[in-house]
Structure formats: C-alpha cells, structure tokens
Motif scaffolding. Structure first.
Motif, PDB file in Angstrom:
ATOM      1  N   LEU A  20       0.833  -1.203   0.000  1.00 34.62           N
ATOM      2  CA  LEU A  20       0.000   0.000   0.000  1.00 34.62           C
ATOM      3  C   LEU A  20       0.870   1.256   0.000  1.00 34.62           C
ATOM      4  N   THR A  21       1.924   1.220   0.809  1.00 36.18           N
ATOM      5  CA  THR A  21       2.818   2.373   0.934  1.00 36.18           C
ATOM      6  C   THR A  21       3.528   2.679  -0.381  1.00 36.18           C
ATOM      7  N   GLY A  24       1.009   3.877  -3.076  1.00 33.11           N
ATOM      8  CA  GLY A  24       0.608   5.249  -2.777  1.00 33.11           C
ATOM      9  C   GLY A  24       1.715   6.242  -3.081  1.00 33.11           C
ATOM     10  N   SER A  30      -1.196   8.819   0.255  1.00 38.78           N
ATOM     11  CA  SER A  30      -0.852   7.988   1.403  1.00 38.78           C
ATOM     12  C   SER A  30      -1.342   6.545   1.224  1.00 38.78           C
ATOM     13  N   ALA A  31      -0.775   5.657   2.020  1.00 38.82           N
ATOM     14  CA  ALA A  31      -1.229   4.264   2.033  1.00 38.82           C
ATOM     15  C   ALA A  31      -2.687   4.200   2.472  1.00 38.82           C
ATOM     16  N   GLY A  32      -3.073   5.080   3.377  1.00 37.29           N
ATOM     17  CA  GLY A  32      -4.456   5.126   3.843  1.00 37.29           C
ATOM     18  C   GLY A  32      -5.426   5.482   2.729  1.00 37.29           C
ATOM     19  N   ALA A  33      -5.001   6.382   1.842  1.00 34.78           N
ATOM     20  CA  ALA A  33      -5.852   6.745   0.701  1.00 34.78           C
ATOM     21  C   ALA A  33      -6.059   5.535  -0.201  1.00 34.78           C
ATOM     22  N   ALA A  35      -5.842   2.380   0.644  1.00 35.70           N
ATOM     23  CA  ALA A  35      -6.702   1.429   1.369  1.00 35.70           C
ATOM     24  C   ALA A  35      -8.170   1.840   1.282  1.00 35.70           C
ATOM     25  N   SER A  36      -8.437   3.142   1.368  1.00 34.52           N
ATOM     26  CA  SER A  36      -9.814   3.636   1.262  1.00 34.52           C
ATOM     27  C   SER A  36     -10.392   3.395  -0.130  1.00 34.52           C
ATOM     28  N   TRP A  37      -9.561   3.566  -1.157  1.00 33.53           N
ATOM     29  CA  TRP A  37     -10.032   3.298  -2.522  1.00 33.53           C
ATOM     30  C   TRP A  37     -10.356   1.829  -2.682  1.00 33.53           C
ATOM     31  N   ARG A  41     -14.494   3.044   0.023  1.00 37.68           N
ATOM     32  CA  ARG A  41     -14.969   4.143   0.878  1.00 37.68           C
ATOM     33  C   ARG A  41     -14.755   5.509   0.234  1.00 37.68           C
ATOM     34  N   ARG A  42     -13.724   5.602  -0.585  1.00 39.11           N
ATOM     35  CA  ARG A  42     -13.399   6.857  -1.272  1.00 39.11           C
ATOM     36  C   ARG A  42     -12.965   6.513  -2.690  1.00 39.11           C
TER      37      ARG A  42
END
Length: 71
Positions: A20-21, A24, A30-33, A35-37, A41-42
């Motif tokens: 993920l990192t 991204g 970010s890795a969080g972005a 993960a959200s895709w 969720r986003r």
C-alpha cells in the motif's frame, strides 16, 4: 476512458506486487488513501485516476495483466 473500480485498483496493486505504501508513494498519496479506494470508501481524484489507468496500461504492456484481462 474507463474508470477503475475499487476491485481493479486492488488487483492492479497486487499484480504489480506493491505494498500500500509503495503504491501510494508512486501516485503521490498515502497508504491510507489507497486502502480507502480499495475498500470502496473513497475514490481517487481525476488526476490520480488518470495515473492509475496509465499504470494499468503499462502493466498490461509488460505482461503483468493478460490481454483481455480485467484491468
């Protein structure tokens, strides 16, 4: 231009063998972005979606995705 779904994004990252990192980082998010895709969720902004589609095309051209494959 076909938009990629959350499943497509997850499959692309997996086929490229990227965390993920790293994925991204390559997209400037970010890795969080990511993960959200992948979770649906986003969704990526238009400019990022264009980069994702380009990555998918390059992966297909390098044989990472079979011709006629989902991505």
């Amino acid at each position: 231009m076909r938009m990629l779904t959350s499943k497509d994004i997850k499959e692309l990252r997996a086929k490229l063998g990227m965390s993920l990192t790293a994925f991204g980082y390559g997209l400037g998010v970010s890795a969080g972005a990511v993960a959200s895709w992948e979770a649906g969720r986003r969704f990526p902004k238009h400019a990022t979606m264009v980069k994702l589609i380009e990555m998918a095309e390059k992966a297909r051209n390098r044989g990472k995705v079979p011709p006629g494959g989902q991505l």
